[in-house]
Design a protein around this motif. Structure first.
Motif, PDB file in Angstrom:
ATOM      1  N   THR A   1       0.695  -0.524  -0.166  1.00 21.45           N
ATOM      2  CA  THR A   1       0.287   0.080  -0.591  1.00 21.45           C
ATOM      3  C   THR A   1       0.570   0.901   0.298  1.00 21.45           C
TER       4      THR A   1
ATOM      5  N   VAL B   1      -2.748   6.531   3.121  1.00 21.29           N
ATOM      6  CA  VAL B   1      -3.891   5.813   3.753  1.00 21.29           C
ATOM      7  C   VAL B   1      -4.544   5.885   3.100  1.00 21.29           C
ATOM      8  N   GLN B   2      -4.750   6.910   2.025  1.00 20.03           N
ATOM      9  CA  GLN B   2      -5.808   6.520   0.993  1.00 20.03           C
ATOM     10  C   GLN B   2      -6.541   5.769   0.160  1.00 20.03           C
ATOM     11  N   GLY B   3      -6.263   4.677   0.204  1.00 22.16           N
ATOM     12  CA  GLY B   3      -6.409   2.966   0.054  1.00 22.16           C
ATOM     13  C   GLY B   3      -5.717   3.513  -1.750  1.00 22.16           C
ATOM     14  N   GLU B   4      -4.371   3.569  -2.166  1.00 27.01           N
ATOM     15  CA  GLU B   4      -3.546   3.483  -3.272  1.00 27.01           C
ATOM     16  C   GLU B   4      -3.013   2.735  -3.000  1.00 27.01           C
TER      17      GLU B   4
ATOM     18  N   THR C   1      -5.010   3.489  -7.813  1.00 22.54           N
ATOM     19  CA  THR C   1      -6.116   3.394  -6.791  1.00 22.54           C
ATOM     20  C   THR C   1      -7.096   3.350  -7.554  1.00 22.54           C
TER      21      THR C   1
ATOM     22  N   TYR D   1     -10.934   2.984  -0.655  1.00 19.96           N
ATOM     23  CA  TYR D   1     -10.664   4.170  -0.947  1.00 19.96           C
ATOM     24  C   TYR D   1     -10.033   4.328   0.838  1.00 19.96           C
ATOM     25  N   ASN D   2      -9.578   3.383   1.705  1.00 22.28           N
ATOM     26  CA  ASN D   2      -8.852   3.384   2.695  1.00 22.28           C
ATOM     27  C   ASN D   2      -7.981   2.420   2.955  1.00 22.28           C
ATOM     28  N   LEU D   3      -6.421   2.501   3.556  1.00 15.01           N
ATOM     29  CA  LEU D   3      -5.737   1.236   3.783  1.00 15.01           C
ATOM     30  C   LEU D   3      -6.264  -0.155   4.039  1.00 15.01           C
ATOM     31  N   LYS D   4      -7.036   0.423   4.805  1.00 14.49           N
ATOM     32  CA  LYS D   4      -7.895  -1.417   5.898  1.00 14.49           C
ATOM     33  C   LYS D   4      -8.170  -2.381   4.047  1.00 14.49           C
TER      34      LYS D   4
END
Length: 172
Positions: free
Chosen positions: A13, A16-19, A67, A72-75
């Motif tokens: 990753t 923290v924005q899902g990239e 992305t 849309y998030n790190l998880k």
């Protein structure tokens, strides 16, 4: 059954924005990871692939950062680590004459001009100046064949056959 070609692997990753950090294995990263493009993702341990849509793409060091829609998030991004990104083989455009995709060269049998078999292409190395084909010979030894016109005389991807000129010092 649909055949796929690898374009990259999600190795980590980024932020923290899902990239997602992708190790690209395509010569056409700008095209493959273009915003709006659809790829097929194969998650480790899952048998059914998933269609994914590229929302953003940029290059950072030796990686492509992307992305994906609905990530849309790190998880959510962490769940995609080690996934393979692929494209349907029939979506690949034809290359100009004398240029080849790696999948076309891999597995080709290499012969000398006199017809003697040298071995099979098992890997393609990018050197910057020209590609180098790693050919495993009958003794299991790797022979390095530069993809240059003075050495590679004939390439027939349909027949999986390559003919080269064996110059002094080429083979060990």
């Amino acid at each position: 059954m649909t055949e796929y070609l690898n374009v990259g692997k999600i190795v980590n990753t980024h932020g923290v924005q899902g990239e997602l950090r992708v190790m690209s294995v395509t010569d056409f990263a700008e095209e493959r990871f273009q915003v709006g493009n659809e790829l097929t993702m194969f998650k480790p341990g899952e048998t059914k692939p998933t269609k994914v849509k590229i929302l953003t793409h940029r290059q950072h060091k030796n990686f492509d950062l992307i992305t994906l829609e609905n990530v849309y998030n790190l998880k959510l991004a962490e769940e995609l680590k080690n996934s393979e990104l692929k494209i349907e083989k029939d979506r690949v455009q034809a290359l100009p004459e004398g240029e080849y995709y790696y999948h076309e060269i891999l597995g080709c049998v290499v012969f000398a001009e006199d017809g003697s078999k040298i071995g099979e292409v098992k890997e393609v190395l990018e050197t910057g100046a020209n590609d180098v084909w790693v050919v495993k010979d009958a003794k299991g030894k790797d022979q390095l064949i530069p993809f240059i016109p003075s050495i590679v005389l004939e390439v027939d991807v349909a027949e999986k056959r390559i003919v080269i000129e064996v110059i002094e010092g080429l083979l060990s």
